[in-house]
Design an enzyme around this catalytic site. Structure first.
Site: not given
Length: 556
Positions: A71, A73, A94, A273, A301
């Protein structure tokens, strides 16, 4: 094949002052941490407030598997690709936590040719934000114990102190401890425990606050425990909010770095998360929206955790909903959701893909229920076959959703052009009005039930005795009109991490509630979600080293 760190170390970085020039940011607007890292000054942030907002793209994913989804990437590669197709783009991510970096999950700087740099700095100490949050959290803990030692004038019940210490590492031995041993001069003995820094309420506060004054107000509202008569005691009662804000004033400023292709990236804040709200800071995202035509951000996630919390908790603080949502999946991971063992994922298995698609299908439906346009990004692997790709395209098209293959890990922005163009098309299309999952004024039971039914696909919510008792307390203190932050396993739509795919007819059990008045939400804990993770049998730290030149080795 080169590792991520080998690729990163071969890149010639541009001075960060050059990277941000096309955003209208000058050297005097930055507070430099060397040549390649900086924080944006409060003066510049204030000056940007009159700018129009850019378009916001949220990147989320299916439920993660050991097969990997990529995700971060894809988020980074999409930002580069949008720049490539002519959209002035800023990325907002983040910050990594040292716990997963030294453990098993890894960092949060992307991979291959889609990375933010300098990746070794970002994945380690960066600009010190994590340390500032850790220090502020533990300063409050020290002030609580000192208050008790000096006479306990607030009548704090030591059995009901809820504020824990934190450390930015995975350390299971610290989950339950006893402090104050050694006699009267050493303090008052009591049970305590440690969370990981990313789970601290101060992390959540930093990520939802808008300025210094808002920070102090939120810090003052932190509930640290209860008196012998069950009255809540706050950080404000201890008069500690000013000192904590002082410790956090630099950490509140968003950090600016660059991708391999020199796209500006604001990396700031890092709540998990599964045990927190999983989004980077409101301040970084709002600032990015004032700087770029397009902003690409991510939530932790799968869509059942990070995206749900982004949309129900962060959006009200952001005052802007996403203009489009990208859901990341891999054919490998979908086959694993369809029952294929990790060691067999290289083999073509269209039937398992069709079965595992149910997980992606649920996340598509979830985002559509928010009335947001969806694009599916398939992060490519060499093991993907033409028949598997064909089947996945058919399944997505049957749901009325555009799907694009994405090869940014291998090709950088060139591997994400189709995805970028599809995202632009989705953003520029006709939009419905954003719809939250629940009304914040609903009861806690109604809000949790809405999440379970609409987001997870469950049928009912069960409350253990402790949670039932805490519900009474929450209502008594008039804390029940806050958003809900679900603490749940990331691996399944249910609260059973082994239940992959799209489980049905399941219940979610709430075992307890945690009040986060400063952050402005109530955490509902399910299953065995740990707020202090442990290390695996062979931690990633054992592969890490540094050479004689001071260069990192083995950092992914």
């Amino acid at each position: 094949m080169k590792t991520d760190i080998e690729i990163a170390q071969e890149v010639k970085l541009a001075p960060i002052t050059e990277v941000v020039k096309n955003l209208g940011v000058e050297a005097d607007d930055l507070e430099l941490y060397g040549k390649y890292k900086a924080k944006l000054s409060f003066e510049k942030i204030d000056a940007l407030k009159t700018n129009d907002n850019g378009k916001l793209i949220l990147v989320t994913a299916i439920n993660p598997t050991p097969a990997g989804e990529g995700k971060s990437t894809v988020t980074i590669g999409l930002g580069d690709a949008l720049n490539k197709v002519g959209k002035k783009t800023v990325i907002a991510l983040r910050e990594p936590s040292l716990g997963p970096v030294m453990g098993i999950k890894g960092g949060a700087t992307g991979g291959g040719l889609a990375q933010v740099l300098p990746m070794e700095d970002i994945n380690l100490h960066f600009t010190g934000d994590m340390h500032a949050i850790t220090t502020a959290n533990n300063a409050l803990a020290a002030l609580i114990d000192n208050h008790v030692h000096q006479g306990n004038f607030l009548n704090i019940d030591l059995r009901r102190v809820t504020w824990k210490r934190v450390v930015d590492l995975n350390d299971r031995a610290l989950r339950h401890v006893v402090v104050g041993l050694g006699g009267p001069i050493q303090g008052v003995p009591r049970e305590d425990g440690f969370d990981i820094t990313a789970a601290s309420e101060i992390m959540a506060i930093l990520c939802l606050t808008t300025d210094i004054e808002d920070l102090k107000k939120r810090l003052a509202k932190i509930v640290i425990g209860y008196t012998y008569t069950h009255k809540p005691v706050t950080c404000g009662d201890l008069k500690a909010e000013g000192a904590l804000a002082l410790l956090l004033k630099e950490a509140l400023k968003p950090n600016i770095v660059q991708t391999i292709e020199k796209t500006p990236a604001l990396i700031h804040g890092g709540p998990f998360a599964n045990i927190a709200h999983g989004c980077n800071s409101v301040l970084a995202t709002t600032t990015a929206l004032k700087l770029g035509e397009y902003v690409v951000t991510e939530a932790g996630f799968g869509a059942d955790l990070g995206a749900e919390k982004f949309l129900n908790i962060k959006v009200p603080n952001l005052s802007k909903a996403p203009d489009a949502v990208v859901i990341v999946a891999t054919i490998r991971a979908l086959k694993m959701h369809g029952g294929v063992a990790k060691e067999d994922l290289q083999t073509e298995n269209v039937e398992a893909l069709k079965k595992g698609f149910a997980n992606l299908e649920k996340h598509i439906e979830t985002i559509q229920n928010f009335h947001l346009p969806v694009v599916v990004a398939i992060n490519e692997f060499v093991s993907d076959t033409s028949q598997e790709v064909k089947m996945l395209r058919q399944l997505c098209e049957a749901k009325g959703v555009n799907v694009e293959l994405c090869a940014v890990w291998e090709k950088g922005s060139a591997g994400g052009v189709d995805l970028a163009q599809s995202v632009v098309k989705a953003v520029e299309g006709k939009h419905e009005t954003f719809q939250s999952t629940y009304d914040v004024n609903d009861s806690i039971e109604e809000k949790i039930s809405a999440i379970v039914r609409k987001i997870y696909g469950g049928v009912e919510v069960l409350f253990e005795k402790k949670a039932h008792n805490e519900l009474v307390m929450l209502k008594k203190n008039k804390w029940d009109k806050l958003p809900i932050c679900m603490a749940k396993t990331q691996y399944s739509l249910s609260d059973d991490p082994k239940s992959l795919g799209r489980p049905s007819d399941f219940s979610i059990t709430i075992r307890e509630f945690v009040v986060k008045m400063g952050a402005g939400f109530i955490v509902a804990l399910t299953g065995d979600v740990m707020t202090m993770p442990g290390l695996p049998k062979r931690p990633a730290a054992l592969n890490m080293d540094v050479n004689a030149k001071g260069e990192a080795i083995g950092l992914f």
